[in-house]
Design an enzyme around this catalytic site. Structure first.
Site, short mmCIF file in Angstrom:
data_model
loop_
_atom_site.label_atom_id
_atom_site.label_comp_id
_atom_site.label_asym_id
_atom_site.label_seq_id
_atom_site.Cartn_x
_atom_site.Cartn_y
_atom_site.Cartn_z
N MET A 1 0.85 -1.20 0.00
CA MET A 1 0.00 0.00 0.00
C MET A 1 0.89 1.24 0.00
O MET A 1 1.47 1.61 1.01
CB MET A 1 -0.94 -0.02 1.21
CG MET A 1 -1.91 -1.20 1.18
SD MET A 1 -3.06 -1.21 2.58
CE MET A 1 -4.04 0.26 2.25
N SER A 2 0.97 1.86 -1.16
CA SER A 2 1.86 3.02 -1.34
C SER A 2 1.27 4.31 -0.81
O SER A 2 2.00 5.27 -0.57
CB SER A 2 2.17 3.19 -2.83
OG SER A 2 0.98 3.51 -3.54
N VAL B 1 -4.21 5.64 -4.99
CA VAL B 1 -5.55 5.09 -5.19
C VAL B 1 -5.50 3.65 -5.69
O VAL B 1 -6.36 2.83 -5.33
CB VAL B 1 -6.37 6.00 -6.14
CG1 VAL B 1 -5.76 6.02 -7.53
CG2 VAL B 1 -7.82 5.55 -6.19
N ASP B 2 -4.52 3.31 -6.52
CA ASP B 2 -4.48 1.96 -7.09
C ASP B 2 -4.30 0.89 -6.01
O ASP B 2 -5.05 -0.09 -5.97
CB ASP B 2 -3.35 1.86 -8.12
CG ASP B 2 -3.61 2.71 -9.36
OD1 ASP B 2 -4.79 2.91 -9.69
OD2 ASP B 2 -2.64 3.16 -9.98
N SER B 3 -3.30 1.07 -5.16
CA SER B 3 -3.08 0.07 -4.12
C SER B 3 -4.19 0.09 -3.08
O SER B 3 -4.51 -0.94 -2.47
CB SER B 3 -1.71 0.27 -3.46
OG SER B 3 -1.60 1.56 -2.87
N CYS C 1 13.50 -2.20 -9.44
CA CYS C 1 12.74 -2.09 -8.20
C CYS C 1 11.72 -3.23 -8.10
O CYS C 1 11.56 -3.83 -7.03
CB CYS C 1 12.04 -0.74 -8.14
SG CYS C 1 11.09 -0.49 -6.63
N GLY D 1 -0.72 -2.94 -6.65
CA GLY D 1 -1.66 -2.19 -7.48
C GLY D 1 -1.21 -2.06 -8.91
O GLY D 1 -1.68 -1.17 -9.63
N CYS E 1 10.70 9.22 -7.42
CA CYS E 1 10.49 10.03 -6.22
C CYS E 1 11.79 10.65 -5.71
O CYS E 1 11.79 11.75 -5.17
CB CYS E 1 9.84 9.18 -5.13
SG CYS E 1 10.92 7.90 -4.43
#
Length: 342
Positions: A9-10, A13-15, A93, A117, A189
């Site tokens: 869970m980043s 919204v996707d995860s 990654c 996600g 990031c």
């Protein structure tokens, strides 16, 4: 007893929707927030992930993979740029962190599955797990997943595989998830708000050299081939009316070779060699479709693989082929395997 799945869970919204869908489908869901870098809006992202975990009534763990990420992804990326290549850190990654350390940590906790996600699809084929493109072709991320160990896919769930991005947003709004309207993350990031060239200059020393055309004529100067990408047009500082495009980077002589106009033959390649091969099928040689850059259309090619390298001959010459990028082989929507362009 319900199977347990650990969901990365980043804070996006996707995860968030991935975790919600798994809970709706009867899984015992454990959320995990992966920390790979200092900064990167770290507190805000974890806060958003925690809010969704509270809404879904699932626990949220935090995995600190910063040291591993720097060694396996960041340092490797800087080294590749210094060698004149254009690496893809997302591929590393996924292999080393998300489907490497995270996958291992989840199973150590007793999980039956891990989930992310990603927009990608896992389909078992002939008793073996396979990777396929997601339904949403605009968001499909199978290109970045070719290097994942095939056996590990058996324990992987991609809850968004049959959804489009608008549908994901709609589900998030319907569930009133706090991330429903959150913008997608952009870029790497750790780069931050600075231009990527300026970022690289913090780690790679400038080294002045010449810019030449395909005939060897000197057109100008540059401050390091590491700061340019094959196919690049802007930022060359040549000040000419005719558009120039980076065609090749000679690290040994520190020379930047450019083509004149988008159709200069020097910009095109008929074939490439690909190393660091990883297979997600029993395909090794033959005709397939190949993608040599994210979002670029797949093109027909003949692949002949040896033990450690493959020769890829394109049906038609391809423009902007960059060493360090991924060449991913497809049979329609199925990912056959891939490698790194040499």
């Amino acid at each position: 007893m319900a199977p347990t799945v650990v969901v990365a869970m980043s804070g996006g919204v996707d995860s968030s929707v991935a975790a919600a869908l798994l809970k709706q489908n009867g899984f015992e869901v454990i959320g995990a927030h992966i920390v790979c870098w200092d900064g990167c809006e770290l507190k805000e992202e974890r806060r958003d992930a925690l809010r969704v975990a509270l809404q879904l009534n699932v626990p949220l763990l935090t995995f600190d993979f910063r040291d591993a990420y720097r060694k396996a992804v960041f340092d490797q990326m800087i080294r590749a740029y210094a060698e004149g290549k254009t690496p893809n850190p997302d591929v590393r990654c996924n292999r080393e962190i998300k489907f490497g350390l995270f996958w291992e940590k989840a199973l150590e906790l007793g999980a039956n599955y891990v989930a992310t996600g990603h927009y990608a699809k896992r389909v078992d084929h002939g008793g073996e797990p396979g990777l396929w493109e997601a339904r949403d072709k605009a968001k499909d991320q199978s290109y970045f997943l070719w290097a994942v160990n095939q056996g590990r896919l058996r324990r992987v769930i991609f809850p968004l595989q049959s959804l489009t991005k608008p549908e994901v947003r709609q589900i998030a709004r319907g569930l009133k998830l706090s991330t429903a309207a959150k913008k997608d993350s952009q870029g790497l990031c750790f780069v931050g708000p600075v231009h990527f060239d300026d970022f690289l200059r913090e780690y790679i020393p400038c080294r002045q050299g010449v810019v030449v055309d395909s005939n060897g004529k000197i057109l100008g100067a540059h401050d390091g081939v590491a700061f340019y990408t094959v196919g690049q047009r802007h930022g060359l500082g040549l000040g000419a009316q005719a558009p120039y495009y980076v065609a090749e980077k000679n690290v040994a002589t520190n020379t930047l070779i450019v083509g004149v106009g988008p159709e200069d033959p020097i910009l095109f390649k008929n074939e490439v060699s690909v190393g660091q091969l990883n297979w997600l099928s029993d395909f090794r040689s033959g005709r397939c479709e190949t993608r040599i850059r994210y979002r670029q259309s797949k093109v027909p090619a003949q692949v002949t693989a040896g033990d450690d390298k493959a020769r890829v001959i394109f049906e038609s010459p391809q423009r902007g082929v960059a060493a360090g990028q991924s060449a991913v082989f497809y049979d329609a929507e199925r990912v056959l395997g891939g490698g790194v362009i040499l």
